[in-house]
Structures are given as C-alpha cells and as structure tokens.
Design a protein around this motif. Structure first.
Motif, PDB file in Angstrom:
ATOM      1  N   SER A  99     -17.746 -19.507   5.054  1.00 50.76           N
ATOM      2  CA  SER A  99     -18.237 -18.566   4.027  1.00 50.76           C
ATOM      3  C   SER A  99     -17.189 -17.523   3.660  1.00 50.76           C
ATOM      4  N   ASN A 121     -19.884 -20.833  -0.912  1.00 55.38           N
ATOM      5  CA  ASN A 121     -21.338 -20.731  -0.739  1.00 55.38           C
ATOM      6  C   ASN A 121     -22.097 -21.410  -1.887  1.00 55.38           C
ATOM      7  N   THR A 125     -26.790 -22.995   2.830  1.00 51.44           N
ATOM      8  CA  THR A 125     -25.536 -22.234   2.947  1.00 51.44           C
ATOM      9  C   THR A 125     -24.602 -23.006   3.885  1.00 51.44           C
ATOM     10  N   TRP A 147     -19.715 -14.144   3.033  1.00 53.84           N
ATOM     11  CA  TRP A 147     -20.928 -14.346   2.225  1.00 53.84           C
ATOM     12  C   TRP A 147     -22.141 -14.760   3.050  1.00 53.84           C
TER      13      TRP A 147
END
Ligand SMILES: [Zn+2]
Length: 457
Positions: A236, A242, A252, A274
């Motif tokens: 991330s 993402n 995710t 993220w």
C-alpha cells in the motif's frame, strides 16, 4: 604506606570488578528500555558481542574493569539506528533523475540504468558506499531488498554491519533471475547459506502484490516459514496500488495478502501509506511489522502514512530510507526521525502528534520490534547485542540543550554521529570507518557515475 594501601585497594578492586572488553561513557545514555531510562553521566559495559550493563558511570566504573574504553563527556550514547526498509546498491544511482512522476522516473531512468549496469560488481561497490554512509550516520542494522543479495550480505559482513536481507522476487526478468522461480531458487540457497549468521538475517522478499502472481506470493510465504525467515514486501505504497487491487480483487492489498495466507508468519511490510482501519486490524492480528519512509513518501508524492493511528493500535512501525536513487537521496536516519515527526503534525493538524521521544523510538526500539528483533537489538540493556552509537554535542546546533530527545529529533544531524559499534565491534571511530577504506569506495562511485551516464545516452 599510602602507596601500599592504594595498591591493595587496586588489587582488591581488580579482583572484584568484573572484566569487560569495553566501557563507553558519555554525558547522557539513552537506553530506550521499557522505562525509557535516560542516564546522565552514564556508561555502557560490553563483553564480546553483548551489553553487560548500562548505568551511572560511577557504578559501571566501580563494577567493571575494561580492557579498552571510550569516554565522550560531550556526547550522547544511544542504540544504533535500525533502517527498516531500503535498496542499498541503488545509492550508485543517487540523484540520477529527480522530481519526476514515478512511471517516467522508472521507465526513462531507473529500469534502463539498472538493466545496463546492475552486476555483482555494481552491487558490491554500491553496498560498500551505502554501508559507509549508513554507518557514518549511526545506522547499525539495515533492511534490504535488491538483486545479487548474496553480494550484499558478503559486503555487510565485510563492513561489520547487521542486515535483514532478501533477494527481490518479481514477476519479470531481473538482473539475476529470468523468472520468479529462479529468484525463489536463489533465495532458498541464500537462506541456507546465511541461516544462523551472527550479523545477517536472510529473508524472502517478494517485491509487492501487484508485481507477483498469487502462486509466487504463496511460495514465498511457504519458503520463509520453512526457514523461520522474515518475508519483506512493499505494501500500500501508492493510491494506484490500492485502487487497482480494489478493482481487480475487490480487496485492499492487505486484505488480499491476508486472504492468500502471505501474512501468516514473520512479515515486515514497507510503507502502509493507504491502509484502511480494517487493514490495520489485520496487520495487528498478524503481528506484521511496518516500515515508514517519510522522505520517500513525500518525494514521490505517495501520501502520508497514518503513523499515529498505527502506533496507537500497538502495531510496530520503524523508519526506513527506501532506495537512495530518487525516492530519497540519502541514508540519514536522523533526517527520517525529524521528517516523520513533522509529517504527522502536518497530516493531523496537531503539533502533539508523534512527539520527539516516539519518533526517536521508531528509529531504534520500535524498528527492532517491526523487524521482530527486539530481543536482540533496539535498546541498551543487559544481554542485548552491543549495537551502539555516540552523537557529539559539541557543534553550534547542539547547544543549548534543554531536552535530549528534542535535540536528537530536531537539532542534531547524522553527521554528528562520532562512533559506532556493531555486535560489540567498533566500526566507526571519530567519524572514520575502521573496517573499510573509504577512498576506493569514493573513487568507484565516481567511476560508476561516468559509466552509468554513458549507458543512458
Ligand atoms: Zn522500497
């Protein structure tokens, strides 16, 4: 008579004082133990590779007799810095292209430069330069994912530096592996070769979820668990990563890795910019360590990791420099401490967010926890490995000093680091590296600069 008496006292003391190899003393000793003890006029006693005691200098001098000593009355002694994410040899590409969009930077500069130049020789000299820079700045442990990782491990040993190192496993041809299967075979040999090494922790390092197949990711986890080794991965880092994962997998990246079983075991994930609240719960449950890279996240405009939230959940997050080719242009951990603290204040609008002692902890004991190595390193306590630095308090920007953590986080620089010990061995003394000659390293860096420039024409 007086002489005989003093002689007797001396004989009695030497019979009673326990022998140690080193005593390091300084105006302050920052232990980073559970109580966060700061000792004024403190000292650390070291025997072999371990710390025997940290305490008041008067007590250490009374209880231990050292073969050698280092007294720095105008300095701080602290645990060595732990860099939890990076790509050491990329330092030979330092500043090759800056201030570009990630895709352009990668496609026009980094990928061609790497394709034409990355050889075992490049990796060896790049790692020497990176280790020289890191050690002079007080870093005693570095975490690495690159190519020809065996040359990186050999170089780390040669420098006397501690490393958590993994060969990058990626779904396209790399400088030393045509396929991920080749990289996995390389990794297995690497794990077997460095298993149990006093300085090197060999790891399995799939680049990221979006650059590897599910099958490769699962194979990485299986291999890591078979050798009780850590798995290192980018996670991330960008919004695109993402968004793409949500589009492709309806999950995710963290949830997807969890569903694949990739987080079941010792894992250190870099970035976590993220992460959602649900992601953080997964990482907490899985005891995944995280590496925060403020310079890199700022420079590539990746975003701001929710560090305050992550730490408040009890997830271990350390600091990293990331690769020093453009996502950051140096290996200065003291700069990362400063930036991490300030970035959280900007992100939250709260000047109390990530205060100096906590930011400093991220570079030391929290970094050790993120790597699952806090039983060995990260603080100055009995039986831990002697990974220690001194920071000078003699420069203009070091005075006056009202608070030692605020000085460390906001005023002092990596270049104030004066001495470094790793695993009980002095590696830097008076800002000079003892294990390698800096001159040929600097000369090679200049030579590579010319060669790399030509290769891009
Ligand atoms: Zn990275």
């Amino acid at each position: 008579m007086l002489r005989i008496c003093s002689l007797l006292v001396l004989v009695a003391w030497s019979a009673w004082a326990a022998p140690v190899d080193w005593i390091w003393s300084a105006r302050y000793v920052i232990t980073m133990n559970a109580q966060r003890r700061v000792i004024e006029n403190g000292a650390v006693a070291i025997r072999g590779e371990r710390i025997v005691a940290a305490g008041a200098r008067s007590e250490i001098d009374r209880d231990y007799q050292a073969k050698q000593r280092l007294d720095r009355p105008e300095a701080i002694i602290a645990p060595g810095f732990i860099n939890t994410h990076g790509h050491a040899p990329m330092v030979l590409l330092r500043g090759i292209a800056d201030d570009l969009r990630l895709q352009e930077w990668l496609e026009k500069y980094i990928f061609p430069a790497e394709a034409r130049n990355v050889t075992p020789d490049f990796v060896r000299w790049g790692t020497r330069l990176a280790c020289l820079e890191m050690l002079l700045g007080g870093t005693t442990t570095f975490t690495d994912m690159y190519y020809f990782e065996d040359a990186i491990a050999e170089t780390a040993r040669e420098c006397g530096m501690r490393g958590v190192l993994g060969e990058t496993i990626i779904g396209f041809p790399s400088p030393d592996a045509k396929t991920p299967a080749d990289a996995l075979r390389f990794t297995e040999k690497f794990l077997a070769r460095f298993h149990g090494d006093p300085l090197i922790v060999p790891a399995v390092a799939p680049h990221a979820i979006f650059t590897n197949s599910d099958e490769t990711l699962r194979a990485c986890r299986t291999l890591a668990n078979r050798y009780s080794a850590p798995l290192l991965i980018h996670l991330s880092e960008t919004r695109t990563e993402n968004d793409d994962s949500l589009k492709k997998r309806k999950m995710t990246p963290t949830a997807a890795l969890n569903a694949l079983g990739v987080l079941t075991g010792w894992t250190v994930a870099a970035h976590g910019v993220w992460l959602t609240d649900a992601d953080m719960q997964i990482l907490k449950t899985r005891d995944t360590g995280l590496a925060h890279n403020p310079s890199s996240n700022m420079k590539l405009a990746s975003g701001i990791a929710p560090v305050v939230k992550i730490l408040s959940l009890g997830i271990a997050m350390g600091l990293g420099t990331d690769g020093v080719a453009g996502s950051n242009n140096d290996h200065d951990m003291m700069e990362e401490i400063d930036l991490a603290a300030k970035l959280q204040k900007v992100a939250t609008g709260d000047p109390q967010a990530l205060p100096a002692p906590q930011a400093f902890a991220m570079a030391t004991i929290l970094g050790a926890r993120a790597l699952h190595m806090d039983k060995l390193i990260g603080s100055l306590e009995k039986d831990k490995r002697a990974d220690i630095l001194t920071v000078s308090l003699s420069s203009a920007h070091a005075v006056p000093m009202y608070n030692v953590y605020s000085q460390l986080a906001y005023a002092l620089k990596g270049s104030d680091v004066t001495d470094v010990m790793v695993n009980g061995r002095p590696i830097v003394r008076d800002r000079r590296m003892l294990t390698l000659d800096a001159r040929p390293i600097m000369a090679k860096a200049a030579e590579y600069q010319e060669r790399i420039k030509k290769s891009l024409r």
